[in-house]
Structure formats: structure tokens, C-alpha cells
Scaffold this active site. Structure first.
Site, short mmCIF file in Angstrom:
data_model
loop_
_atom_site.label_atom_id
_atom_site.label_comp_id
_atom_site.label_asym_id
_atom_site.label_seq_id
_atom_site.Cartn_x
_atom_site.Cartn_y
_atom_site.Cartn_z
N HIS A 1 5.60 8.78 -0.21
CA HIS A 1 4.44 9.05 -1.07
C HIS A 1 4.34 7.94 -2.11
O HIS A 1 4.93 8.02 -3.18
CB HIS A 1 4.56 10.42 -1.72
CG HIS A 1 3.27 10.93 -2.28
ND1 HIS A 1 2.19 10.11 -2.52
CD2 HIS A 1 2.89 12.19 -2.65
CE1 HIS A 1 1.19 10.83 -3.01
NE2 HIS A 1 1.59 12.11 -3.09
N HIS B 1 -1.30 8.08 -5.53
CA HIS B 1 -1.68 9.14 -6.48
C HIS B 1 -0.95 9.12 -7.81
O HIS B 1 -0.78 10.16 -8.44
CB HIS B 1 -1.50 10.53 -5.82
CG HIS B 1 -2.26 10.67 -4.54
ND1 HIS B 1 -2.05 11.70 -3.65
CD2 HIS B 1 -3.22 9.90 -4.00
CE1 HIS B 1 -2.85 11.55 -2.61
NE2 HIS B 1 -3.57 10.46 -2.81
N TYR C 1 2.25 8.58 -8.54
CA TYR C 1 3.64 9.03 -8.61
C TYR C 1 4.60 7.82 -8.68
O TYR C 1 4.15 6.68 -8.83
CB TYR C 1 3.95 9.98 -7.45
CG TYR C 1 3.13 11.24 -7.56
CD1 TYR C 1 3.29 12.10 -8.65
CD2 TYR C 1 2.15 11.56 -6.62
CE1 TYR C 1 2.51 13.24 -8.79
CE2 TYR C 1 1.36 12.70 -6.75
CZ TYR C 1 1.57 13.54 -7.84
OH TYR C 1 0.79 14.66 -7.98
C1 FMN Z 1 -4.09 21.55 -2.30
C2 FMN Z 1 -3.87 20.07 -2.09
C3 FMN Z 1 -2.58 19.57 -2.16
C4 FMN Z 1 -2.34 18.21 -1.95
N1 FMN Z 1 -1.06 17.73 -1.94
C5 FMN Z 1 -0.81 16.44 -1.58
C6 FMN Z 1 0.52 15.99 -1.38
O1 FMN Z 1 1.51 16.72 -1.49
N2 FMN Z 1 0.69 14.69 -1.03
C7 FMN Z 1 -0.36 13.83 -0.88
O2 FMN Z 1 -0.14 12.66 -0.57
N3 FMN Z 1 -1.64 14.26 -1.03
C8 FMN Z 1 -1.88 15.53 -1.36
N4 FMN Z 1 -3.18 15.98 -1.44
C9 FMN Z 1 -4.29 15.05 -1.13
C10 FMN Z 1 -4.71 15.20 0.31
O3 FMN Z 1 -3.68 14.69 1.18
C11 FMN Z 1 -6.00 14.42 0.61
O4 FMN Z 1 -5.84 13.06 0.37
C12 FMN Z 1 -7.15 14.89 -0.27
O5 FMN Z 1 -7.30 16.29 -0.16
C13 FMN Z 1 -8.47 14.17 0.10
O6 FMN Z 1 -8.84 14.45 1.41
P1 FMN Z 1 -10.06 15.45 1.70
O7 FMN Z 1 -11.26 14.77 1.11
O8 FMN Z 1 -10.10 15.55 3.19
O9 FMN Z 1 -9.71 16.74 1.02
C14 FMN Z 1 -3.43 17.33 -1.68
C15 FMN Z 1 -4.73 17.87 -1.62
C16 FMN Z 1 -4.94 19.21 -1.81
C17 FMN Z 1 -6.34 19.74 -1.70
#
Ligand code: FMN
Length: 244
Positions: A167, A170, A172
Site C-alpha cells: 500500500h 493514499h 500512508y
Molecule cells: C470502504 C472502503 C475502504 C477502502 N479501503 C482501502 C484499503 O484498505 N486500501 C486501499 O488501497 N484502498 C482502499 N479503499 C479505496 C478503494 O480501493 C478504491 O480505490 C476507491 O473506492 C475508489 O474506487 P471506486 O471509485 O471504484 O470506489 C477503500 C474504499 C472504500 C470505499
């Protein structure tokens, strides 16, 4: 006019991983593993996604084996016999449906917050908003941090994961090294692009040594920042290329 989408249903091979189609499930944090141990419900959750036909599941962020890595103990870990047994059930349930699964390895750095008397650690003791939080890692502590990633990756391979994802996005820990706003260091880990990428590259090297040459390592990266939509890691395509 029709669109030919058949390519989405063709396999993709990356080192010793063959994903049966081009659909991947993005990692999504759940905090549903009390004490870091993924229970039967976690295996059922991922099995349902595999049964739905997705080719590659990337798990929720999995916290590294040190308490500094994440703010909640309900985030699963990949260290300790009980957690590893839980993950074995997850990977075999996913494989039964013909899907593949990568574990996302996560250290939150300055985004973790303070907990249990353990201060958050980060490149410079500042978060993505520029606020002081926790403490800066000394250069001689970094090899141990890289080894936490390596340990989790080695265990991931052992319990049947098909790949790991670091990861690095974002805001981190790994991202904090790349971003000039969170990396204010003046040693060999801060300043130039080469210096800011040094620690993430050392983590990749440590993970590669732990999993061997054939196991895929995915690196999630984000040019854009969740804490500031106008900010970017690289100022232009040339800098982005250098960074990558
Ligand atoms: C509830 C939730 C938890 C997430 N947790 C993570 C995570 O643990 N690691 C990560 O890299 N991205 C995490 N994300 C980001 C998602 O992987 C993804 O990039 C984001 O939802 C955008 O994609 P979408 O437009 O299809 O929702 C999370 C997103 C959501 C909605």
C-alpha cells in the site's frame, strides 16, 4: 455499433500468477477481524466475491506486525499462528472458486493516530495536513520497518496468497516518503526524487528477497492526495516518470 469486450474475459499472466480474467476487486478496509485474526466470516466474505466471478481480489489493507502500523486492532494482520490459520481458510475458499487473491500490506505512518502509548511514526513527524504528529523515524530504524513488510509478505506466500500489494498510496507511510509535504528530511531519505523514493525501493527489495523471484509484487501508488485534492506527488510527467 458494438464493443468487443471479450478481452476482459481472457487470462493475464504475471510471473507465476495467472488471473483468469481482467476483473479485480479493489482493496477495502473492513475492520472485521477482532485482534487481527480473520475469522470464518472473512473467508465467507471473500469467497462470495470470488464466486461472483472476479479474477483477482486484493484484500483490505492488512496491518504489519508492529503496533505502529495501524490504528485499529480489528484490522487483520499476517503475523501469528491464529491469523495465518484464518488467512489459509480465506485463500483456499477463494481458490475453490477459481479466483486469485493478493494481500495488501499496510503501514499507516502519520495517519495512524496515537494509541496505546505508541506514537505514530513517519518520515518527518507530520501528516498530510502538515500537522505535527508522533515522531520521525531515525534512518537506522528503517531496515526494521522494511522487514515488517518482508515478514508479512513471506507469511502471505506461505498461507496461499498469489501475490502481495504494497500500500504505497493514499497518504500512508510509503506515500509519506514520496511527498515533499510529509517528507521534510535532510538525510539520504529526503529531498531529491531519488532520495524520497529510496525507502519505498528498499521495502520492495526486502519484500522481493522474502518472496523469491517468481511471486508478483504489486505496488499501489497515488499521484493525487486525499487530504488535498489540488496537491500531486510529481509536478510534471517527467518527474512522475523519474519517481516511478
Ligand atoms: C470502504 C472502503 C475502504 C477502502 N479501503 C482501502 C484499503 O484498505 N486500501 C486501499 O488501497 N484502498 C482502499 N479503499 C479505496 C478503494 O480501493 C478504491 O480505490 C476507491 O473506492 C475508489 O474506487 P471506486 O471509485 O471504484 O470506489 C477503500 C474504499 C472504500 C470505499
Amino acid at each position: 455499433m458494438t464493443t468487443d469486450a471479450s478481452g476482459l474475459f481472457t487470462p493475464l499472466t504475471l510471473r507465476n500468477l495467472t488471473v483468469p480474467n481482467r476483473f479485480a476487486m479493489a482493496p477495502m478496509t473492513r475492520q472485521a477481524s477482532p485482534g487481527g485474526i480473520p475469522g470464518p466470516d472473512v473467508a465467507e466474505y471473500y469467497a462470495r466475491r470470488a464466486a461472483g466471478g472476479v479474477g483477482l481480489i486484493i484484500t483490505e489493507g492488512v496491518r504489519l506486525g508492529d503496533l505502529s502500523a495501524a490504528g485499529s486492532l480489528d484490522i487483520p494482520t499476517l503475523v501469528g499462528a491464529e491469523a495465518l490459520d484464518g488467512w489459509r481458510k480465506v485463500t483456499s475458499a477463494v481458490h475453490r472458486h477459481g479466483a486469485t487473491i493478493a494481500a495488501q500490506l499496510w503501514h499507516q505512518g502519520a495517519e495512524r493516530g496515537d494509541r496505546d502509548g505508541v506514537a505514530p511514526v513517519s518520515p518527518s513527524g507530520v501528516n498530510g495536513k502538515g500537522e505535527s504528529i508522533g515522531r520521525a523515524l531515525a534512518a537506522d530504524e528503517l531496515p526494521a520497518v522494511a522487514q515488517w513488510f518482508a515478514e508479512a509478505a513471506r507469511n502471505a506466500k506461505e498461507v496461499g496468497f498469489d501475490a502481495v500489494e504494497l500500500h504505497g498510496a493514499h497518504g500512508y507511510l510509503l506515500d509519506q516518503f514520496l511527498w515533499t509535504r510529509t517528507n521534510l528530511r535532510t538525510d539520504e531519505y529526503g529531498g531529491s526524487v531519488e532520495n524520497r523514493t529510496r525507502f519505498p525501493a528498499e521495502v520492495v527489495t526486502a519484500v522481493r528477497a522474502a518472496v523469491g523471484p517468481d511471486f508478483p509484487i504489486i505496488y499501489r501508488f497515488s499521484q493525487w492526495k486525499g487530504t488535498d485534492y489540488a496537491a500531486t506527488l510529481a509536478g510534471d510527467p517527467v518527474e512522475l516518470q523519474e519517481l516511478l
